[in-house]
Design a protein around this motif. Structure first.
Motif, short mmCIF file in Angstrom:
data_model
loop_
_atom_site.label_atom_id
_atom_site.label_comp_id
_atom_site.label_asym_id
_atom_site.label_seq_id
_atom_site.Cartn_x
_atom_site.Cartn_y
_atom_site.Cartn_z
N SER A 179 -0.84 21.41 -0.21
CA SER A 179 -0.93 22.00 1.43
C SER A 179 0.38 22.55 1.97
O SER A 179 0.29 23.54 2.83
N GLY A 180 1.34 22.35 1.36
CA GLY A 180 2.84 22.93 1.99
C GLY A 180 3.19 22.06 2.91
O GLY A 180 4.67 22.09 3.35
N VAL A 181 2.64 20.89 3.31
CA VAL A 181 3.16 19.66 4.08
C VAL A 181 4.03 19.00 3.17
O VAL A 181 3.86 18.56 2.29
N ALA A 182 5.43 18.60 3.81
CA ALA A 182 6.37 17.94 2.82
C ALA A 182 5.89 16.57 2.84
O ALA A 182 5.52 15.76 3.59
N LEU A 183 5.69 16.11 1.49
CA LEU A 183 5.33 14.57 1.22
C LEU A 183 6.60 14.00 0.66
O LEU A 183 6.90 14.32 -0.32
N ASP A 184 6.95 12.71 1.10
CA ASP A 184 7.96 11.85 0.48
C ASP A 184 7.79 10.31 0.95
O ASP A 184 8.30 10.35 2.05
N ASN A 185 7.04 9.66 0.25
CA ASN A 185 6.71 8.45 0.89
C ASN A 185 6.02 8.42 2.21
O ASN A 185 6.59 7.70 3.16
N GLY A 186 5.14 9.38 2.42
CA GLY A 186 4.57 9.64 3.68
C GLY A 186 4.56 11.15 3.88
O GLY A 186 5.10 11.95 3.25
N ARG A 189 9.63 5.09 8.17
CA ARG A 189 8.00 5.03 8.19
C ARG A 189 7.78 3.49 8.63
O ARG A 189 8.32 2.43 7.77
N LEU A 190 6.64 3.09 9.39
CA LEU A 190 6.66 1.92 9.70
C LEU A 190 4.95 1.66 9.45
O LEU A 190 4.20 2.41 9.74
N GLU A 191 4.86 0.47 8.92
CA GLU A 191 3.50 -0.19 8.85
C GLU A 191 2.84 -1.19 9.70
O GLU A 191 3.02 -2.32 9.22
N ASN A 192 2.54 -0.91 10.74
CA ASN A 192 2.10 -2.06 11.74
C ASN A 192 1.29 -1.23 12.97
O ASN A 192 1.37 -0.18 13.27
N ARG A 193 0.68 -2.15 13.34
CA ARG A 193 -0.44 -1.79 14.38
C ARG A 193 0.00 -1.03 15.72
O ARG A 193 -0.08 -0.24 16.35
N ARG A 248 6.28 9.51 8.25
CA ARG A 248 7.76 9.30 7.89
C ARG A 248 8.42 10.37 8.63
O ARG A 248 8.65 11.45 8.30
N TRP A 249 9.09 9.98 9.67
CA TRP A 249 9.72 10.98 10.71
C TRP A 249 11.20 10.70 10.90
O TRP A 249 11.71 9.72 10.23
N GLN A 250 11.69 11.58 11.22
CA GLN A 250 13.08 11.66 11.49
C GLN A 250 13.77 10.87 12.57
O GLN A 250 13.32 10.98 13.77
N CYS A 251 14.29 9.70 12.23
CA CYS A 251 14.79 8.86 13.33
C CYS A 251 16.30 8.46 13.14
O CYS A 251 16.79 7.77 12.40
N ALA A 267 1.02 -1.14 -0.13
CA ALA A 267 -0.29 0.07 0.05
C ALA A 267 0.85 1.29 0.14
O ALA A 267 2.23 1.31 0.27
N VAL A 268 0.33 2.37 -0.26
CA VAL A 268 1.12 3.77 -0.32
C VAL A 268 0.29 4.66 0.61
O VAL A 268 -0.93 4.59 0.88
N PRO A 269 1.15 5.50 1.29
CA PRO A 269 0.43 6.36 2.18
C PRO A 269 -0.66 7.24 1.49
O PRO A 269 -0.42 7.61 0.53
#
Length: 377
Positions: free
Chosen positions: A245-252, A282-286, A273-276, A235-237
């Motif tokens: 919107s001005g919100v940065a988008l790059d795989n999330g 970016r994580l895809e899990n519950r 997708r956050w700075q870690c 799936a894709v974000p």
């Protein structure tokens, strides 16, 4: 200070609950694209799909608990645009707040071509309900995709005594996530339960008769007969509504270490997708949906808390439970740290001599103990 949560998801609901637990009593609005109140997604491919659970059992909270949150749930009205901290919806609503939390999750990939009867994706409760209707004998089911979702759907369909084939380009199940050793073991498990694995060849398309799917065409020219096809190609974000919107988008939705995407805008769950450390993650899990939402809620209230989780997910296939902590990868060195592969075991994933992942196969307690070898992401 008002809060608008976009996404009536596990991440969205957890954000609301955490804010209320911490004493936040200002207005909260939850905007959801679906008509359903917040529900849990992992059971959709297993307990709900098999018919063991009904729709009510998938709900994350009973109605009384949702009411006690004193939040305004606006359901069945997808967000279509964000302007500053104002969200416009498909029906034309304009919802504004001092803080916006983006928790819109993912959109499943589909195969190119016309829509055919009998072809399904599985992301929402309605997707699962539609698929469940088609999983009746003597249906021949082909699952396109050899990842976690594809393997779980195949296991559930086989439990329903259906003829099941899994197709995909990887050589083993879950190879990209867990590597060839674990993938081979999962393959043996599925074959032992009667699943036909047609792996190592990409899917080129679908065949049909009068608009109803009747086969899956492989890149080598073979056709797998099918009455039902489940497309499980990831799936894709869900970020289309944020374009412009001005919100940065790059795989999330790109966020800083505090899950902040812009002034007064945060993101949580599959879409974030956050700075870690030195990279974006970016994580895809519950589990991540819940843990990240807790961090977002704390930061909305001024905690300035960096989000540094130890990732965790699990998958149930037939009678086997696989639990994964950390960040394993297909290219990591895998060793069996405890137990044996014929029964139950714990495996370590190493990169550059450092343990980066721990996997348990039917070994919940030992796996939790081995998790202590990991450091935060």
């Amino acid at each position: 200070m008002s809060v608008l949560v976009v996404g009536a998801s596990a991440a969205g609901l957890t954000t609301v609950e955490a804010l209320r637990r911490k004493g936040f009593r200002e207005p909260i609005t939850v905007l959801g694209a679906e008509w359903h109140p917040p529900y849990d997604r992992p059971p959709l491919s297993k307990q709900f799909l098999s018919g063991d659970w009904d729709e009510a059992r998938t709900r994350l909270r009973p109605e009384a608990m949702l009411s006690a949150l004193e939040a305004d749930f606006v359901l069945g009205d997808p967000a279509v645009a964000l302007d500053g901290r104002t969200v416009r919806t498909a029906s034309g609503r304009r919802l504004s707040a001092d803080t916006v939390v983006i928790a819109t999750g993912l959109t499943p990939r589909r195969l190119p071509g016309p829509e055919l009867e009998g072809v399904h994706v599985l992301r929402t409760l309605d997707d699962a309900a539609a698929l469940r209707k088609d999983l009746v004998e003597p249906a021949r089911v082909v699952v396109v995709g050899e990842g976690v979702l594809g393997a779980e759907v195949a296991a559930t369909a086989r439990k329903l005594n259906l003829a099941v084939t899994v197709a995909g380009p990887q050589s083993t199940l879950l190879e990209a996530q867990l590597g060839p050793l674990i993938g081979a073991l999962l393959g043996e498990l599925h074959r032992s339960q009667g699943v036909d694995l047609r792996l190592g060849t990409a899917v080129a398309g679908l065949t049909d008769v009068d608009g109803h799917v009747n086969g899956v065409l492989l890149a080598d020219g073979d056709v797998l007969p099918a009455d039902v096809v489940v497309v499980a190609l990831g799936a894709v974000p869900a970020t289309d509504w944020l374009e412009g919107s001005g919100v940065a988008l790059d795989n999330g939705v790109v966020c800083d270490a505090y899950c902040r995407a812009a002034d007064g805008v945060y993101a949580a769950g599959d879409v974030a997708r956050w700075q870690c450390g030195d990279s974006l993650l970016r994580l895809e899990n519950r589990t991540n949906a819940t843990e990240q939402a807790l961090c977002v809620a704390a930061n909305i209230l001024g905690a300035e808390q960096q989000y540094r989780p130890i990732p965790y997910f699990w998958t149930d296939q037939f009678s086997t439970k696989v639990q994964v902590h950390g960040r394993p990868s297909a290219d990591a060195d895998v060793t069996i740290a405890e137990g044996n592969v014929t029964d139950r075991f714990v495996a370590h994933y190493r990169r550059n001599g450092r343990i980066v992942g721990v996997l348990g196969w039917n070994a919940p307690k030992p796996t939790r103990l081995h998790r202590e070898h990991l450091v935060h992401a």
